[in-house]
Design an enzyme around this catalytic site. Structure first.
Site, mmCIF file in Angstrom:
data_model
loop_
_atom_site.group_PDB
_atom_site.id
_atom_site.type_symbol
_atom_site.label_atom_id
_atom_site.label_comp_id
_atom_site.label_asym_id
_atom_site.label_seq_id
_atom_site.Cartn_x
_atom_site.Cartn_y
_atom_site.Cartn_z
ATOM 1 N N THR A 44 -11.643 0.488 23.226
ATOM 2 C CA THR A 44 -12.467 0.267 22.026
ATOM 3 C C THR A 44 -13.227 1.540 21.702
ATOM 4 O OG1 THR A 44 -14.175 -0.717 23.428
ATOM 5 C CG2 THR A 44 -12.619 -2.240 22.366
ATOM 6 N N VAL A 46 -17.302 2.072 21.064
ATOM 7 C CA VAL A 46 -18.603 2.363 21.671
ATOM 8 C C VAL A 46 -18.489 2.350 23.194
ATOM 9 C CG1 VAL A 46 -21.004 1.574 21.910
ATOM 10 C CG2 VAL A 46 -19.869 1.441 19.682
ATOM 11 N N CYS A 47 -17.684 1.438 23.730
ATOM 12 C CA CYS A 47 -17.567 1.263 25.178
ATOM 13 C C CYS A 47 -17.243 2.555 25.932
ATOM 14 C CB CYS A 47 -16.555 0.176 25.504
ATOM 15 S SG CYS A 47 -16.938 -1.424 24.760
ATOM 16 N N PRO A 48 -16.247 3.349 25.499
ATOM 17 C CA PRO A 48 -15.964 4.554 26.272
ATOM 18 C C PRO A 48 -17.101 5.568 26.241
ATOM 19 C CG PRO A 48 -14.572 4.470 24.307
ATOM 20 C CD PRO A 48 -15.276 3.158 24.417
ATOM 21 N N LEU A 51 -19.559 4.238 28.951
ATOM 22 C CA LEU A 51 -19.027 4.381 30.301
ATOM 23 C C LEU A 51 -18.921 5.847 30.717
ATOM 24 C CD1 LEU A 51 -16.354 1.545 30.247
ATOM 25 C CD2 LEU A 51 -18.648 1.487 31.251
#
Length: 187
Positions: A44, A46-48, A51
């Site tokens: 996806t 925003v997730c990377p 993380l």
């Protein structure tokens, strides 16, 4: 109902970490400070970024005795594929837990039942397995690992210093407060 001051519920899951699949259980969250970071899905947007931010600060968390666990409802196989194909995710050394059964997401009350996805949530857990901090944001709002690190240090300080609390914007080494009748109305 808030999960603050509640015990982590039992779970067993498979995670991807450092080129291997490993088993992770609720027992792994005990005996040290743990941060569990839920995110909606692999591959996806925003997730990377979140993380990667955590991966870049991972050593700082480890230096203060904290293990990080990321969790999504994807499988551990998906986590490996994402790790192998994304430069940002390739930096991750902490366990990436797969939750395809939705058990962990339900345990932490973060599951979007109608979508099978976890909300964007962060949980700080003390060495006894008790949840000390909960933060949930909307899907489009990314988190900041530096702010999380500050909050973890504050939680650790308060746990180690009964009778003291950390005021807003507190940073390690700064003055704390000792709530008392004499302090009422003086702040």
């Amino acid at each position: 109902m808030s999960l603050i001051n509640t015990q982590v519920k039992p779970f067993t899951a498979t995670a991807f970490q450092n080129g291997e699949f490993i088993q992770v259980t609720d027992a792994d969250l005990k005996g040290k400070w743990s941060v569990v970071v839920f995110y909606p899905a692999d591959f996806t947007f925003v997730c990377p970024t979140e993380l990667e931010d955590l991966a870049e600060r991972y050593e700082e968390f480890k230096k203060i005795g904290v293990e990080i666990y990321s969790v999504s409802t994807d499988t551990h196989f998906s986590h490996k594929a994402w790790h192998d194909t994304s430069a940002a995710i390739g930096k991750i050394q902490f366990p990436m837990i797969g939750d395809p059964t939705l058990t962990i997401s339900r345990n932490f009350e973060i599951l979007r039942e109608n979508q099978g996805l976890a909300d964007r949530g962060t949980f700080v857990i003390d060495p006894e397995g008790v949840i000390q901090l909960v933060e949930i944001t909307s899907e489009g709002v990314g988190r900041d690992a530096g702010e999380l690190l500050r909050k973890v240090k504050a939680a650790q300080y308060v746990a180690a210093h009964p009778g003291e609390v950390c005021p807003a914007k507190w940073k390690e080494g700064e003055k704390t407060l000792a709530p008392s009748l004499d302090l009422v109305g003086k702040i």
